[in-house]
Design a protein around this motif. Structure first.
Motif, short mmCIF file in Angstrom:
data_model
loop_
_atom_site.label_atom_id
_atom_site.label_comp_id
_atom_site.label_asym_id
_atom_site.label_seq_id
_atom_site.Cartn_x
_atom_site.Cartn_y
_atom_site.Cartn_z
N ALA A 51 0.84 -1.21 0.00
CA ALA A 51 0.00 0.00 0.00
C ALA A 51 0.88 1.26 0.00
N PHE A 52 1.92 1.27 0.83
CA PHE A 52 2.85 2.41 0.86
C PHE A 52 3.55 2.56 -0.48
N LEU A 53 3.98 1.45 -1.06
CA LEU A 53 4.64 1.49 -2.36
C LEU A 53 3.71 2.08 -3.42
N THR A 54 2.45 1.67 -3.40
CA THR A 54 1.48 2.21 -4.34
C THR A 54 1.30 3.71 -4.14
N GLN A 58 2.32 6.65 -6.76
CA GLN A 58 1.31 7.56 -7.25
C GLN A 58 1.68 9.02 -6.96
N LYS A 59 2.30 9.24 -5.81
CA LYS A 59 2.63 10.61 -5.41
C LYS A 59 3.89 11.12 -6.11
N TYR A 60 4.92 10.27 -6.21
CA TYR A 60 6.22 10.74 -6.70
C TYR A 60 6.53 10.37 -8.14
N ALA A 61 5.75 9.48 -8.72
CA ALA A 61 6.02 9.09 -10.11
C ALA A 61 4.72 9.02 -10.91
N PRO A 62 3.91 10.07 -10.91
CA PRO A 62 2.61 10.01 -11.60
C PRO A 62 2.67 9.62 -13.06
N PRO A 63 3.66 10.09 -13.85
CA PRO A 63 3.64 9.70 -15.27
C PRO A 63 3.79 8.19 -15.47
N PHE A 64 4.43 7.54 -14.53
CA PHE A 64 4.69 6.11 -14.67
C PHE A 64 3.72 5.27 -13.88
N ALA A 173 -7.03 0.40 -2.09
CA ALA A 173 -7.15 1.42 -1.05
C ALA A 173 -6.26 2.64 -1.32
N PRO A 174 -4.99 2.48 -1.67
CA PRO A 174 -4.18 3.67 -1.94
C PRO A 174 -4.73 4.52 -3.09
N THR A 175 -5.24 3.87 -4.11
CA THR A 175 -5.84 4.62 -5.22
C THR A 175 -7.08 5.37 -4.75
N PHE A 176 -7.90 4.72 -3.92
CA PHE A 176 -9.10 5.36 -3.38
C PHE A 176 -8.72 6.59 -2.55
N ASP A 178 -5.98 8.35 -2.62
CA ASP A 178 -5.39 9.40 -3.43
C ASP A 178 -6.47 10.14 -4.22
N SER A 179 -7.48 9.41 -4.71
CA SER A 179 -8.56 10.09 -5.43
C SER A 179 -9.36 10.99 -4.49
N LYS A 180 -9.53 10.58 -3.23
CA LYS A 180 -10.20 11.44 -2.24
C LYS A 180 -9.36 12.69 -1.99
N ARG A 181 -8.04 12.51 -1.91
CA ARG A 181 -7.15 13.66 -1.69
C ARG A 181 -7.27 14.62 -2.87
N LEU A 182 -7.25 14.07 -4.07
CA LEU A 182 -7.37 14.88 -5.27
C LEU A 182 -8.72 15.60 -5.30
#
Length: 188
Positions: A51-54, A58-64, A173-176, A178-182
């Motif tokens: 989850a942390f890796l995801t 997502q936070k530090y390498a969005p293009p990839f 969960a990490p994607t969820f 992050d989308s809430k944060r966005l």
């Protein structure tokens, strides 16, 4: 993608009980508890680590970043575990229950020779206890006998939810979050 999810699922559902059995059966009694605790610690912390890796990806390498990368990662790790597992010796206790005494003796003799060499011993201390080998064949329906029925039902429920939690927590969960944060940053 489906192949990697399948491989990752086998690693969680099918391989972990083998690791558990292998650890408890192959480790010396003095360190068995510690080694089994280490195995479970790694297993329990794998979900939050992924989850942390995801989140970090997502936070530090969005293009990839893609949520699919985590499933590729799990599939690759599953394949690596299978490769490692091919190097493990079969359980001498299991071989004995199958009537393969010669193979069991070859493995234990190899271990004894290695131990004598590593510890620079001319011979090993005598065996203090012996365990009777039960050669009775188990049948699938035995797990539903009255004395095991409750445990079997509990383990079936546990394994069902464990898979859902594993995939849900580690990948979605990490994607969820992050989308809430966005969403919160766009709509304050």
């Amino acid at each position: 993608m489906a192949i990697f999810i399948f491989i990752g699922g086998i690693g969680v559902g099918g391989e972990f009980p083998l690791v558990d059995s292998f650890t408890t059966e192959m480790m010396p009694g003095k360190v068995r508890g510690n080694r089994l605790a280490l195995v479970y610690t790694i297993a329990v912390t794998a979900g939050p680590f992924i989850a942390f890796l995801t989140f970090a990806m997502q936070k530090y390498a969005p293009p990839f970043y893609s949520w699919r990368i985590i499933f590729w990662f799990m599939g690759a790790v599953g394949i690596a575990i299978w490769a490692v597992r091919t190097r493990l010796k079969e359980s001498p206790r299991w071989l004995e229950t199958q009537g393969k005494y010669k193979e069991a003796d070859e493995i234990t003799t190899e271990w004894e020779d290695k131990t004598k060499k590593d510890l620079k011993l001319s011979k090993l201390p005598p065996v203090e206890t012996e365990t009777e080998v039960n050669e009775a064949k188990s049948r699938f329906k035995d797990i539903f006998e009255p004395d095991l029925r409750e445990r079997t039902t509990m383990m079936l429920i546990f394994q069902f939810f464990q898979s859902g939690i594993f995939y849900g927590f580690t990948a979605l969960a990490p994607t969820f979050f992050d989308s809430k944060r966005l969403h919160n940053s766009i709509n304050p």
